[in-house]
Write a protein that holds these residues in place. Structure first.
Motif, PDB file in Angstrom:
ATOM      1  N   GLU A   2       0.837  -1.197   0.000  1.00 20.81           N
ATOM      2  CA  GLU A   2       0.000   0.000   0.000  1.00 20.81           C
ATOM      3  C   GLU A   2       0.874   1.250   0.000  1.00 20.81           C
ATOM      4  OE1 GLU A   2      -3.395  -0.030  -0.072  1.00 20.81           O
ATOM      5  OE2 GLU A   2      -3.253  -2.206  -0.253  1.00 20.81           O
ATOM      6  N   LEU A   3       0.307   2.336  -0.473  1.00 16.21           N
ATOM      7  CA  LEU A   3       1.031   3.601  -0.540  1.00 16.21           C
ATOM      8  C   LEU A   3       1.531   4.024   0.847  1.00 16.21           C
ATOM      9  CD1 LEU A   3       1.857   5.771  -2.543  1.00 16.21           C
ATOM     10  CD2 LEU A   3      -0.295   6.922  -2.091  1.00 16.21           C
ATOM     11  N   LEU A  38       7.005  -4.698  -7.566  1.00 17.03           N
ATOM     12  CA  LEU A  38       7.346  -3.297  -7.818  1.00 17.03           C
ATOM     13  C   LEU A  38       8.678  -3.206  -8.543  1.00 17.03           C
ATOM     14  CD1 LEU A  38       6.190  -1.684  -4.460  1.00 17.03           C
ATOM     15  CD2 LEU A  38       4.968  -1.782  -6.634  1.00 17.03           C
ATOM     16  N   GLN A  51       4.230  -1.097 -12.525  1.00 19.36           N
ATOM     17  CA  GLN A  51       3.484  -0.949 -11.280  1.00 19.36           C
ATOM     18  C   GLN A  51       4.297  -0.143 -10.270  1.00 19.36           C
ATOM     19  OE1 GLN A  51       2.161  -4.660  -9.609  1.00 19.36           O
ATOM     20  NE2 GLN A  51       1.484  -3.727  -7.713  1.00 19.36           N
ATOM     21  N   ARG A  54       4.073   3.508 -11.209  1.00 17.67           N
ATOM     22  CA  ARG A  54       2.788   4.081 -10.792  1.00 17.67           C
ATOM     23  C   ARG A  54       2.755   4.334  -9.287  1.00 17.67           C
ATOM     24  NH1 ARG A  54       0.990   0.300 -14.594  1.00 17.67           N
ATOM     25  NH2 ARG A  54       0.436  -1.175 -12.956  1.00 17.67           N
ATOM     26  N   MET A  55       3.275   3.394  -8.512  1.00 13.57           N
ATOM     27  CA  MET A  55       3.299   3.550  -7.055  1.00 13.57           C
ATOM     28  C   MET A  55       4.166   4.743  -6.662  1.00 13.57           C
ATOM     29  SD  MET A  55       2.394   2.234  -4.024  1.00 13.57           S
ATOM     30  CE  MET A  55       2.031   0.523  -4.182  1.00 13.57           C
ATOM     31  N   TYR A  59       3.000   8.235  -4.850  1.00 15.07           N
ATOM     32  CA  TYR A  59       3.684   8.689  -3.640  1.00 15.07           C
ATOM     33  C   TYR A  59       4.148  10.145  -3.811  1.00 15.07           C
ATOM     34  CZ  TYR A  59       7.078   8.953   0.149  1.00 15.07           C
ATOM     35  OH  TYR A  59       7.786   9.329   1.267  1.00 15.07           O
TER      36      TYR A  59
END
Length: 64
Positions: A2-3, A38, A51, A54-55, A59
């Motif tokens: 999760e972020l 990731l 991915q 994008r994460m 952030y």
């Protein structure tokens, strides 16, 4: 992942890998990033996945 779970160490490693696939010491941090997809590769050559990009972008958008 999760972020909210991104630590400064994870963010620093992901930023390092944005444009420069490189060797990364085999560690629990690397194993976590590999498990969450990731990053990809082996400790000899790790790169950020889409991915992961994008994460990291989410952030950065959340930072003040």
């Amino acid at each position: 992942m999760e972020l909210e779970e991104l630590t400064p160490e994870i963010v620093a490693l992901m930023r390092k890998l944005i444009n420069n696939p490189s060797p990364v010491a085999d560690s629990p941090l690397l194993r976590l990033l590999l498990a969450d997809r990731l990053v990809m590769g082996s400790p000899a050559k790790v790169h950020l996945t889409s991915q992961g990009h994008r994460m990291l972008a989410a952030y950065a958008a959340k930072e003040p």
